[in-house]
Design a protein around this motif. Sequence first.
Motif, PDB file in Angstrom:
ATOM      1  N   LYS A  60      48.710 -16.286  11.346  1.00  0.00           N
ATOM      2  CA  LYS A  60      48.426 -15.245  10.351  1.00  0.00           C
ATOM      3  C   LYS A  60      47.178 -15.620   9.555  1.00  0.00           C
ATOM      4  CE  LYS A  60      53.252 -13.870   9.697  1.00  0.00           C
ATOM      5  NZ  LYS A  60      54.376 -13.895   8.742  1.00  0.00           N
ATOM      6  N   GLU A  61      47.076 -16.897   9.151  1.00  0.00           N
ATOM      7  CA  GLU A  61      45.919 -17.371   8.393  1.00  0.00           C
ATOM      8  C   GLU A  61      44.632 -17.275   9.206  1.00  0.00           C
ATOM      9  OE1 GLU A  61      46.980 -21.317   7.155  1.00  0.00           O
ATOM     10  OE2 GLU A  61      48.585 -20.589   5.854  1.00  0.00           O
ATOM     11  N   ARG A  62      44.763 -17.370  10.522  1.00  0.00           N
ATOM     12  CA  ARG A  62      43.597 -17.284  11.410  1.00  0.00           C
ATOM     13  C   ARG A  62      43.255 -15.838  11.780  1.00  0.00           C
ATOM     14  NH1 ARG A  62      44.363 -21.536  16.125  1.00  0.00           N
ATOM     15  NH2 ARG A  62      42.245 -20.836  16.605  1.00  0.00           N
ATOM     16  N   GLY A  63      43.939 -14.874  11.159  1.00  0.00           N
ATOM     17  CA  GLY A  63      43.599 -13.467  11.327  1.00  0.00           C
ATOM     18  C   GLY A  63      44.314 -12.750  12.450  1.00  0.00           C
ATOM     19  N   ILE A  64      45.376 -13.347  12.978  1.00  0.00           N
ATOM     20  CA  ILE A  64      46.138 -12.720  14.058  1.00  0.00           C
ATOM     21  C   ILE A  64      47.314 -11.947  13.465  1.00  0.00           C
ATOM     22  CG2 ILE A  64      47.550 -13.147  16.129  1.00  0.00           C
ATOM     23  CD1 ILE A  64      44.643 -13.772  16.572  1.00  0.00           C
ATOM     24  N   SER A  65      47.546 -10.760  13.985  1.00  0.00           N
ATOM     25  CA  SER A  65      48.753 -10.011  13.625  1.00  0.00           C
ATOM     26  C   SER A  65      49.245  -9.268  14.874  1.00  0.00           C
ATOM     27  CB  SER A  65      48.504  -9.050  12.458  1.00  0.00           C
ATOM     28  OG  SER A  65      47.519  -8.109  12.788  1.00  0.00           O
ATOM     29  N   ILE A  66      50.493  -8.852  14.798  1.00  0.00           N
ATOM     30  CA  ILE A  66      51.153  -8.183  15.924  1.00  0.00           C
ATOM     31  C   ILE A  66      51.446  -6.747  15.531  1.00  0.00           C
ATOM     32  CG2 ILE A  66      53.219  -8.150  17.394  1.00  0.00           C
ATOM     33  CD1 ILE A  66      51.529 -10.593  17.954  1.00  0.00           C
ATOM     34  N   GLY A  67      51.119  -5.832  16.436  1.00  0.00           N
ATOM     35  CA  GLY A  67      51.468  -4.425  16.253  1.00  0.00           C
ATOM     36  C   GLY A  67      52.718  -4.114  17.060  1.00  0.00           C
ATOM     37  N   LYS A  68      52.666  -3.040  17.761  1.00  0.00           N
ATOM     38  CA  LYS A  68      53.812  -2.603  18.565  1.00  0.00           C
ATOM     39  C   LYS A  68      53.997  -3.509  19.780  1.00  0.00           C
ATOM     40  CE  LYS A  68      55.841   1.533  20.403  1.00  0.00           C
ATOM     41  NZ  LYS A  68      56.022   2.917  20.113  1.00  0.00           N
ATOM     42  N   TYR A  69      55.236  -3.664  20.191  1.00  0.00           N
ATOM     43  CA  TYR A  69      55.536  -4.453  21.389  1.00  0.00           C
ATOM     44  C   TYR A  69      56.751  -3.870  22.081  1.00  0.00           C
ATOM     45  CZ  TYR A  69      59.106  -6.543  18.403  1.00  0.00           C
ATOM     46  OH  TYR A  69      60.172  -6.735  17.568  1.00  0.00           O
ATOM     47  N   GLN A  70      56.874  -4.202  23.357  1.00  0.00           N
ATOM     48  CA  GLN A  70      58.053  -3.764  24.103  1.00  0.00           C
ATOM     49  C   GLN A  70      58.385  -4.786  25.168  1.00  0.00           C
ATOM     50  OE1 GLN A  70      56.672   0.062  25.450  1.00  0.00           O
ATOM     51  NE2 GLN A  70      56.230  -0.690  27.489  1.00  0.00           N
ATOM     52  N   ILE A  71      59.644  -4.789  25.536  1.00  0.00           N
ATOM     53  CA  ILE A  71      60.137  -5.689  26.576  1.00  0.00           C
ATOM     54  C   ILE A  71      60.438  -4.829  27.792  1.00  0.00           C
ATOM     55  CG2 ILE A  71      61.979  -7.286  27.205  1.00  0.00           C
ATOM     56  CD1 ILE A  71      62.146  -7.831  24.082  1.00  0.00           C
ATOM     57  N   GLU A  72      59.909  -5.247  28.936  1.00  0.00           N
ATOM     58  CA  GLU A  72      60.068  -4.475  30.154  1.00  0.00           C
ATOM     59  C   GLU A  72      60.762  -5.309  31.221  1.00  0.00           C
ATOM     60  OE1 GLU A  72      56.133  -3.278  31.244  1.00  0.00           O
ATOM     61  OE2 GLU A  72      55.877  -2.053  29.455  1.00  0.00           O
ATOM     62  N   SER A  73      61.298  -4.620  32.208  1.00  0.00           N
ATOM     63  CA  SER A  73      61.994  -5.274  33.320  1.00  0.00           C
ATOM     64  C   SER A  73      61.049  -5.487  34.492  1.00  0.00           C
ATOM     65  CB  SER A  73      63.160  -4.414  33.805  1.00  0.00           C
ATOM     66  OG  SER A  73      64.092  -4.212  32.784  1.00  0.00           O
ATOM     67  N   ASP A  74      61.309  -6.558  35.234  1.00  0.00           N
ATOM     68  CA  ASP A  74      60.575  -6.775  36.482  1.00  0.00           C
ATOM     69  C   ASP A  74      61.300  -6.044  37.602  1.00  0.00           C
ATOM     70  OD1 ASP A  74      62.784  -8.329  37.147  1.00  0.00           O
ATOM     71  OD2 ASP A  74      61.720 -10.228  37.096  1.00  0.00           O
ATOM     72  N   SER A  75      60.862  -6.249  38.832  1.00  0.00           N
ATOM     73  CA  SER A  75      61.465  -5.538  39.967  1.00  0.00           C
ATOM     74  C   SER A  75      62.908  -5.949  40.226  1.00  0.00           C
ATOM     75  CB  SER A  75      60.629  -5.768  41.229  1.00  0.00           C
ATOM     76  OG  SER A  75      60.574  -7.143  41.536  1.00  0.00           O
ATOM     77  N   LEU A  76      63.334  -7.104  39.690  1.00  0.00           N
ATOM     78  CA  LEU A  76      64.713  -7.564  39.861  1.00  0.00           C
ATOM     79  C   LEU A  76      65.621  -7.103  38.719  1.00  0.00           C
ATOM     80  CD1 LEU A  76      63.942 -11.233  41.004  1.00  0.00           C
ATOM     81  CD2 LEU A  76      64.530  -9.277  42.448  1.00  0.00           C
ATOM     82  N   GLY A  77      65.039  -6.395  37.751  1.00  0.00           N
ATOM     83  CA  GLY A  77      65.825  -5.906  36.626  1.00  0.00           C
ATOM     84  C   GLY A  77      65.951  -6.890  35.486  1.00  0.00           C
TER      85      GLY A  77
END
Length: 144
Positions: A60-77
């Motif tokens: 955070k001090e180095r100027g990084i922040s997180i916006g939207k995110y999502q978790i997705e499945s691979d081909s094995l589920g």
Amino acid sequence: MKKLLGLLLIIIVFSCEKAKETVNKGGKAMGQTATEFIDGVAEGVDGTLDSKIVLSDSLKERGISIGKYQIESDSLGKNNKLTVYIITEKNFNGILTFKVFDKNNAEYGRQTLELKGKGGNAGYHDVLFDSRTDIESKSTIKVN
């Protein structure tokens, strides 16, 4: 007799139209109710499967922040792919380490991402964990 038959035909047609209107109205109401129910279930599932990302204070001090995110499945589920929107307010050139923890705070996944970004930039990045990592409900993803 013709008048009676004609009257009977008019009554049948009118009755069919009324029945059709009633069925259509009932179907429409059931469709709306079903849609609302499905939306409610989806929101409930999203709430119970909700994982969170925790960004370290040093990032955070180095100027990084997180916006939207999502978790997705691979081909094995398996839910092992994290797509995350990363914002760099300052120039950044380094490696981010993503660690996945279950609800009991046991680590069960780790992956790194090399990030090069100019100040004021942002973009989506994919973090693909080992295929045996299945990001569980209520997991915490810590980023250092």
